[in-house]
Design a protein around this motif. Sequence first.
Motif, PDB file in Angstrom:
ATOM      1  N   ALA A 194     -53.248 -50.914  47.091  1.00 20.49           N
ATOM      2  CA  ALA A 194     -53.480 -52.054  48.102  1.00 20.49           C
ATOM      3  C   ALA A 194     -53.056 -53.439  47.786  1.00 20.49           C
ATOM      4  CB  ALA A 194     -54.576 -51.915  48.963  1.00 20.49           C
ATOM      5  N   MET A 195     -53.456 -53.769  46.580  1.00 21.57           N
ATOM      6  CA  MET A 195     -53.221 -55.201  46.187  1.00 21.57           C
ATOM      7  C   MET A 195     -51.658 -55.101  45.603  1.00 21.57           C
ATOM      8  SD  MET A 195     -56.710 -55.412  43.836  1.00 21.57           S
ATOM      9  CE  MET A 195     -56.573 -57.215  43.166  1.00 21.57           C
ATOM     10  N   LEU A 196     -51.031 -54.124  45.055  1.00 22.02           N
ATOM     11  CA  LEU A 196     -49.705 -54.235  44.736  1.00 22.02           C
ATOM     12  C   LEU A 196     -48.636 -54.411  45.841  1.00 22.02           C
ATOM     13  CD1 LEU A 196     -49.631 -51.834  41.572  1.00 22.02           C
ATOM     14  CD2 LEU A 196     -49.078 -54.372  41.485  1.00 22.02           C
ATOM     15  N   ALA A 197     -48.948 -53.433  46.914  1.00 18.99           N
ATOM     16  CA  ALA A 197     -48.173 -53.485  47.951  1.00 18.99           C
ATOM     17  C   ALA A 197     -48.433 -54.815  48.781  1.00 18.99           C
ATOM     18  CB  ALA A 197     -48.693 -52.341  49.065  1.00 18.99           C
ATOM     19  N   LEU A 198     -49.591 -55.358  48.978  1.00 18.73           N
ATOM     20  CA  LEU A 198     -49.746 -56.587  49.793  1.00 18.73           C
ATOM     21  C   LEU A 198     -48.994 -57.782  48.682  1.00 18.73           C
ATOM     22  CD1 LEU A 198     -51.374 -58.360  51.820  1.00 18.73           C
ATOM     23  CD2 LEU A 198     -53.073 -58.430  50.214  1.00 18.73           C
ATOM     24  N   ALA A 199     -49.033 -57.873  47.574  1.00 18.93           N
ATOM     25  CA  ALA A 199     -48.309 -58.643  46.720  1.00 18.93           C
ATOM     26  C   ALA A 199     -46.858 -58.471  47.019  1.00 18.93           C
ATOM     27  CB  ALA A 199     -48.638 -58.387  45.171  1.00 18.93           C
ATOM     28  N   GLY A 200     -46.462 -57.148  47.112  1.00 21.58           N
ATOM     29  CA  GLY A 200     -44.984 -57.123  47.212  1.00 21.58           C
ATOM     30  C   GLY A 200     -44.524 -57.542  48.709  1.00 21.58           C
ATOM     31  N   THR A 201     -45.534 -57.232  49.684  1.00 19.32           N
ATOM     32  CA  THR A 201     -45.023 -58.094  51.157  1.00 19.32           C
ATOM     33  C   THR A 201     -45.092 -59.395  50.982  1.00 19.32           C
ATOM     34  OG1 THR A 201     -46.369 -56.126  52.056  1.00 19.32           O
ATOM     35  CG2 THR A 201     -45.857 -57.974  53.441  1.00 19.32           C
ATOM     36  N   LEU A 202     -45.934 -60.210  50.497  1.00 18.91           N
ATOM     37  CA  LEU A 202     -45.807 -61.712  50.125  1.00 18.91           C
ATOM     38  C   LEU A 202     -44.702 -61.985  49.466  1.00 18.91           C
ATOM     39  CD1 LEU A 202     -49.805 -62.278  49.210  1.00 18.91           C
ATOM     40  CD2 LEU A 202     -48.523 -62.268  51.557  1.00 18.91           C
ATOM     41  N   VAL A 203     -44.428 -61.320  48.300  1.00 17.10           N
ATOM     42  CA  VAL A 203     -43.093 -61.822  47.569  1.00 17.10           C
ATOM     43  C   VAL A 203     -42.011 -61.702  48.431  1.00 17.10           C
ATOM     44  CG1 VAL A 203     -41.811 -61.381  45.586  1.00 17.10           C
ATOM     45  CG2 VAL A 203     -44.222 -61.734  45.343  1.00 17.10           C
ATOM     46  N   LEU A 257     -59.286 -59.029  45.682  1.00 18.76           N
ATOM     47  CA  LEU A 257     -58.682 -58.613  46.718  1.00 18.76           C
ATOM     48  C   LEU A 257     -59.181 -59.441  47.970  1.00 18.76           C
ATOM     49  CD1 LEU A 257     -56.605 -56.746  48.659  1.00 18.76           C
ATOM     50  CD2 LEU A 257     -58.362 -55.037  48.654  1.00 18.76           C
ATOM     51  N   ALA A 258     -60.640 -59.471  47.905  1.00 19.08           N
ATOM     52  CA  ALA A 258     -61.297 -60.248  48.976  1.00 19.08           C
ATOM     53  C   ALA A 258     -60.809 -61.547  49.058  1.00 19.08           C
ATOM     54  CB  ALA A 258     -62.820 -60.128  48.723  1.00 19.08           C
TER      55      ALA A 258
END
Lengths: 269, 347
Positions: B76-85, B211-212
């Motif tokens: 979840a964290m990697l995908a979220l970071a990817g979305t932001l980047v 993550l939180a």
Amino acid sequence: MRVRVEDVTFSYNSVKALEDVTIDIESGRMTCLLGPNGAGKTTLLRLIASYIKPERGVVYIDGKDLRTYNPRELAKLISIADPHLPRTLPMRVIDFVLTARYPFQGAFQYLEGDSDLKVVEEVSRETLISHLLYRRLDQLSSGELQRVIVATALAKRPRVLLLDEPSAFLDIRYRFDILKVIKRYTLTRNTVSIIALHDLYLASLYCDTVILLNRGRIVSCGSPREVFTSQVIEKVYGVKVRVFPVNGDMILAFPLPPEEDVLTAARTG
Amino acid sequence: MSRKFLFSGGRRFPLLFLLLTVALVASLFFSLSVGASLIPPEEILNCLLTSKCGKSTELILSIRLVRTCVAALSGAMLALAGTLVQGITRNPLADPYVIGVLSTSLATVSAVILISPSILVHRQVMIAIAFVGALLGYILTTTISLLSGGTGTSLVLSGIAVSALFSGVSHVLLYLSQDRIAQLGKHYVFLLLGSTAGVLRQDVTYLAISLAISLIIIFVLGIPKALNAYLFGELHASQLGYRVRTLTVITALVSSILAGATVAVVGVVGFIGLAGPHIARISAGTSDHRVTVVLSMLTGSILTVLADSSTRIVSAFTSWGELPLGVVTGMIGAPFLAYLVVRGSRG
């Protein structure tokens, strides 16, 4: 509503883009910025939008210094549209138009309200893009895209409307349509509308006031009839212009090719 | 018309959210039940809900539960970071790995391991170091990119350069310290390619806290909307009242927290940061960040949990031992991504 630009100077890396520009712009009129490439039209629009800050001089909106407004207030007041839109990530037309409603939503409001959707519905009817709302931005033709850009600018319901080349890439029919839409909006909502244009003919047809810029300075300012005199246009563009008076005060201006023999050369091939 | 859609990007959102949540729960159960010994789903439920289950099952399950949670969270964290980047670079090719963040993060961690291998045990320190490394990597990549014109292409190119350099550096550093890492019961390749083997119970807490914190920053500051505006250019974002510089800095910071924390716990897991956001975006039919921020966490989670389960399946049925996680994520995610890309381009 009125916008006043007072003694404004701005330069990009020591290249002067605007020098000692002073103008007063009233609402309810179509004010057009004309001038050759690099004359300072876009810079002037961006200064009024507070996107860039003047080196010297002040911009006033309703007599209040632009710097004393907070960003949120300005975001509701002023719309500025640029014909170049990055479209690298897939977004739909409606996603783009709805971004214009963000300044009107609460700080913690995640979704649009019904009022936002109603505005978008109205605007897309005015600008003839209702059928495009669920299309992807990167799949629009350049003419459709320009209408979407104007629609987004109007979706803020701005009091100051700044448009940079709204008729770029449009075919003849849509040029008329889009300027008609802008003019109607200007009159009915009594906005300050400043539009940068390249097309002398369209400017002569739709503008109430024309501001002619050249190399960062105002060369001439007034009604199309006053500004589009052949001497001034020829001095600024190096191109002759022919002006036809039509009913009453209106005129139509047509630029002519720089030299007569171009026409003959084209004819003989 | 105004009531026909929930919100702009959201016509498909409720259904997708539901489907993906169900898929995530299913993959979590799958992950808990497969491995050296199979545990049937009803026994898992029994064990989790009541405390009536065999001692050995409970033991296996508690180990698997930690691994599964770590896989789900880091995905979840990697995908979220990817979305932001991808949002702040406006570039669909960007991900935490491509812009160099993961490699620099690993390089700083490896440098510290070389100096003092016992750091592997102190996860909070590891996370802090990995975060600093990720942040430095982002600063380095954007600086090089700005010097070369600041376009999307230049960002990806400088990211690839930074990535290549620092993957090399971390390979060397980890190779040099492999004996000392081995003494702590780890293989250094697992840091390079990612693995959930040997994660500890407190790792779940550290990941969850990171993550939180990131989610609180994202939602309190309204980053999803700001990124939507920013996608249409700096002029557009700024006329909507957003401070563009602040937005990019904070978003980069959050991505670095997310990427850094995963590197510290599971090592470098590639592909999730790229595929997670894309799968979310294509299935939602829009890049509206209010939608993709949520959906990409689910897709990233599912991909990583499935990849992690398959490393355990492979080790249960072959004599190869456990494969690194980062190797499998690509093999599992790529075909699905390819399918969606082909379908998505047809509208």
